[in-house]
Design an enzyme around this catalytic site. Structure first.
Site, PDB file in Angstrom:
ATOM      1  N   PRO A   9       0.797  -1.229   0.000  1.00 21.19           N
ATOM      2  CA  PRO A   9       0.000   0.000   0.000  1.00 21.19           C
ATOM      3  C   PRO A   9       0.829   1.277   0.000  1.00 21.19           C
ATOM      4  O   PRO A   9       1.885   1.351   0.640  1.00 21.19           O
ATOM      5  CB  PRO A   9      -0.825  -0.104   1.285  1.00 21.19           C
ATOM      6  CG  PRO A   9      -0.115  -1.085   2.136  1.00 21.19           C
ATOM      7  CD  PRO A   9       0.553  -2.047   1.201  1.00 21.19           C
ATOM      8  N   ASN A  10       0.311   2.235  -0.738  1.00 28.32           N
ATOM      9  CA  ASN A  10       0.851   3.604  -0.832  1.00 28.32           C
ATOM     10  C   ASN A  10       2.149   3.710  -1.621  1.00 28.32           C
ATOM     11  O   ASN A  10       2.649   4.817  -1.835  1.00 28.32           O
ATOM     12  CB  ASN A  10       1.028   4.229   0.576  1.00 28.32           C
ATOM     13  CG  ASN A  10      -0.295   4.367   1.290  1.00 28.32           C
ATOM     14  OD1 ASN A  10      -1.236   4.949   0.734  1.00 28.32           O
ATOM     15  ND2 ASN A  10      -0.409   3.829   2.479  1.00 28.32           N
ATOM     16  N   ARG A  17       4.559  11.156  -2.415  1.00 32.38           N
ATOM     17  CA  ARG A  17       4.433  10.855  -0.994  1.00 32.38           C
ATOM     18  C   ARG A  17       5.723  11.177  -0.231  1.00 32.38           C
ATOM     19  O   ARG A  17       6.783  10.624  -0.548  1.00 32.38           O
ATOM     20  CB  ARG A  17       4.141   9.359  -0.919  1.00 32.38           C
ATOM     21  CG  ARG A  17       4.213   8.747   0.415  1.00 32.38           C
ATOM     22  CD  ARG A  17       4.143   7.231   0.294  1.00 32.38           C
ATOM     23  NE  ARG A  17       3.946   6.706   1.612  1.00 32.38           N
ATOM     24  CZ  ARG A  17       4.205   5.463   1.976  1.00 32.38           C
ATOM     25  NH1 ARG A  17       4.643   4.601   1.095  1.00 32.38           N
ATOM     26  NH2 ARG A  17       4.010   5.080   3.210  1.00 32.38           N
ATOM     27  N   TYR A  22      10.963   9.248   1.139  1.00 30.71           N
ATOM     28  CA  TYR A  22      10.958   8.199   0.112  1.00 30.71           C
ATOM     29  C   TYR A  22      11.591   8.613  -1.216  1.00 30.71           C
ATOM     30  O   TYR A  22      11.667   7.781  -2.133  1.00 30.71           O
ATOM     31  CB  TYR A  22       9.511   7.734  -0.126  1.00 30.71           C
ATOM     32  CG  TYR A  22       8.873   7.107   1.090  1.00 30.71           C
ATOM     33  CD1 TYR A  22       9.346   5.901   1.596  1.00 30.71           C
ATOM     34  CD2 TYR A  22       7.815   7.723   1.756  1.00 30.71           C
ATOM     35  CE1 TYR A  22       8.775   5.323   2.727  1.00 30.71           C
ATOM     36  CE2 TYR A  22       7.228   7.156   2.881  1.00 30.71           C
ATOM     37  CZ  TYR A  22       7.720   5.958   3.364  1.00 30.71           C
ATOM     38  OH  TYR A  22       7.163   5.386   4.475  1.00 30.71           O
ATOM     39  N   ASN A  73       8.269  -5.283  -1.155  1.00 30.62           N
ATOM     40  CA  ASN A  73       8.151  -4.132  -0.256  1.00 30.62           C
ATOM     41  C   ASN A  73       6.709  -4.133   0.237  1.00 30.62           C
ATOM     42  O   ASN A  73       5.807  -3.710  -0.489  1.00 30.62           O
ATOM     43  CB  ASN A  73       8.486  -2.824  -0.969  1.00 30.62           C
ATOM     44  CG  ASN A  73       8.459  -1.650   0.011  1.00 30.62           C
ATOM     45  OD1 ASN A  73       7.897  -1.759   1.104  1.00 30.62           O
ATOM     46  ND2 ASN A  73       9.057  -0.538  -0.381  1.00 30.62           N
ATOM     47  N   ALA A  76       3.149  -0.627   4.676  1.00 28.99           N
ATOM     48  CA  ALA A  76       2.697  -0.700   6.073  1.00 28.99           C
ATOM     49  C   ALA A  76       2.263  -2.106   6.482  1.00 28.99           C
ATOM     50  O   ALA A  76       2.223  -2.412   7.682  1.00 28.99           O
ATOM     51  CB  ALA A  76       1.552   0.288   6.299  1.00 28.99           C
ATOM     52  N   GLU A  97      12.924  -8.832   1.587  1.00 29.19           N
ATOM     53  CA  GLU A  97      12.118  -7.715   2.086  1.00 29.19           C
ATOM     54  C   GLU A  97      12.884  -6.420   1.798  1.00 29.19           C
ATOM     55  O   GLU A  97      14.047  -6.293   2.194  1.00 29.19           O
ATOM     56  CB  GLU A  97      11.905  -7.892   3.599  1.00 29.19           C
ATOM     57  CG  GLU A  97      11.142  -6.772   4.256  1.00 29.19           C
ATOM     58  CD  GLU A  97      11.041  -6.953   5.778  1.00 29.19           C
ATOM     59  OE1 GLU A  97      11.308  -8.070   6.292  1.00 29.19           O
ATOM     60  OE2 GLU A  97      10.703  -5.959   6.458  1.00 29.19           O
ATOM     61  N   HIS A  99      12.828  -2.128   1.852  1.00 24.58           N
ATOM     62  CA  HIS A  99      12.216  -0.854   2.246  1.00 24.58           C
ATOM     63  C   HIS A  99      13.060   0.282   1.696  1.00 24.58           C
ATOM     64  O   HIS A  99      14.295   0.255   1.808  1.00 24.58           O
ATOM     65  CB  HIS A  99      12.138  -0.728   3.771  1.00 24.58           C
ATOM     66  CG  HIS A  99      11.327  -1.810   4.392  1.00 24.58           C
ATOM     67  ND1 HIS A  99       9.958  -1.835   4.309  1.00 24.58           N
ATOM     68  CD2 HIS A  99      11.695  -2.929   5.058  1.00 24.58           C
ATOM     69  CE1 HIS A  99       9.516  -2.935   4.903  1.00 24.58           C
ATOM     70  NE2 HIS A  99      10.556  -3.613   5.365  1.00 24.58           N
ATOM     71  N   ARG A 106      13.174   5.159  12.257  1.00 23.86           N
ATOM     72  CA  ARG A 106      11.901   5.894  12.262  1.00 23.86           C
ATOM     73  C   ARG A 106      11.086   5.558  13.527  1.00 23.86           C
ATOM     74  O   ARG A 106      11.663   5.266  14.561  1.00 23.86           O
ATOM     75  CB  ARG A 106      11.147   5.565  10.965  1.00 23.86           C
ATOM     76  CG  ARG A 106      11.961   5.959   9.719  1.00 23.86           C
ATOM     77  CD  ARG A 106      11.218   5.655   8.445  1.00 23.86           C
ATOM     78  NE  ARG A 106       9.984   6.429   8.340  1.00 23.86           N
ATOM     79  CZ  ARG A 106       9.039   6.202   7.428  1.00 23.86           C
ATOM     80  NH1 ARG A 106       9.185   5.222   6.544  1.00 23.86           N
ATOM     81  NH2 ARG A 106       7.956   6.948   7.399  1.00 23.86           N
TER      82      ARG A 106
HETATM   83  C1  DQA Z   1       8.214   1.328   3.591  1.00 23.07           C
HETATM   84  C2  DQA Z   1       8.332   1.528   5.098  1.00 23.07           C
HETATM   85  C3  DQA Z   1       7.011   1.248   5.785  1.00 23.07           C
HETATM   86  O1  DQA Z   1       7.135   1.448   7.188  1.00 23.07           O
HETATM   87  C4  DQA Z   1       5.952   2.188   5.268  1.00 23.07           C
HETATM   88  O2  DQA Z   1       4.699   1.896   5.865  1.00 23.07           O
HETATM   89  C5  DQA Z   1       5.857   2.189   3.785  1.00 23.07           C
HETATM   90  C6  DQA Z   1       7.090   2.146   3.000  1.00 23.07           C
HETATM   91  C7  DQA Z   1       9.513   1.736   2.852  1.00 23.07           C
HETATM   92  O3  DQA Z   1       9.641   1.364   1.682  1.00 23.07           O
HETATM   93  O4  DQA Z   1      10.362   2.440   3.406  1.00 23.07           O
HETATM   94  O5  DQA Z   1       4.776   2.307   3.221  1.00 23.07           O
HETATM   95  O6  DQA Z   1       7.983  -0.048   3.329  1.00 23.07           O
END
Ligand code: DQA
Length: 141
Positions: A9-10, A17, A22, A73, A76, A97, A99, A106
């Site tokens: 998501p997102n 964003r 990011y 990735n 959240a 995984e 990020h 954070r």
């Molecule tokens: C994320 C880190 C997560 O905590 C966050 O909710 C994201 C992006 C990252 O790529 O840094 O949506 O996965």
């Protein structure tokens, strides 16, 4: 070698964003870089993003027998999703995984991951380069 690149998501909002966290690259930019890398290193890939937990569970289930490696990735869902963790365990496809941000630098709630202990590797804080690092390691087999 077929790689599934999965984004939660997102991540479709990358570029817009929180650019201070990011970066300015969009998800399309990241995919374009992976396209170039696939020509250079000779692998097949599919790129998939969803904001919906059940769609990611379905995608992981359908990856069985289709993909050798998953680059994930989870956004959240990293910090919340037992359902996606169970899907990863069910298909048992090796996965990384990734990020973009350093989740350990954070908020405390980002330090908990439902995936790190079952991943082949975890890359956090290397920006979009993390996808490439994971792919380069993943294709070594
Ligand atoms: C994320 C880190 C997560 O905590 C966050 O909710 C994201 C992006 C990252 O790529 O840094 O949506 O996965």
């Amino acid at each position: 070698m077929k790689i599934l690149i999965l984004n939660g998501p997102n991540l479709n909002m990358l570029g817009v964003r929180e650019p201070g966290v990011y970066g300015k690259e969009s998800l399309q930019d990241i995919e374009a870089n992976i396209q170039k890398l696939s020509n250079e290193l000779d692998f097949d890939y599919e790129f998939f993003q969803s904001n919906a937990e059940h769609e990611i569970v379905n995608k992981v289930q359908s990856a069985l027998g289709e993909f050798n490696v998953i680059i994930f990735n989870p956004g959240a869902f990293t910090h919340t999703s037992i359902a996606i963790r169970d899907a990863m365990l069910a298909v048992a496809i090796p996965f990384y995984e990734v990020h973009i941000s350093n989740v350990f630098a954070r908020e405390d709630f980002r330090k908990k991951s439902y995936f790190s202990d079952i991943a082949v590797g975890v890359i956090s804080g290397c920006g979009s380069h993390g996808y490439e690092l994971a792919i380069r390691d993943g294709i070594k087999g």
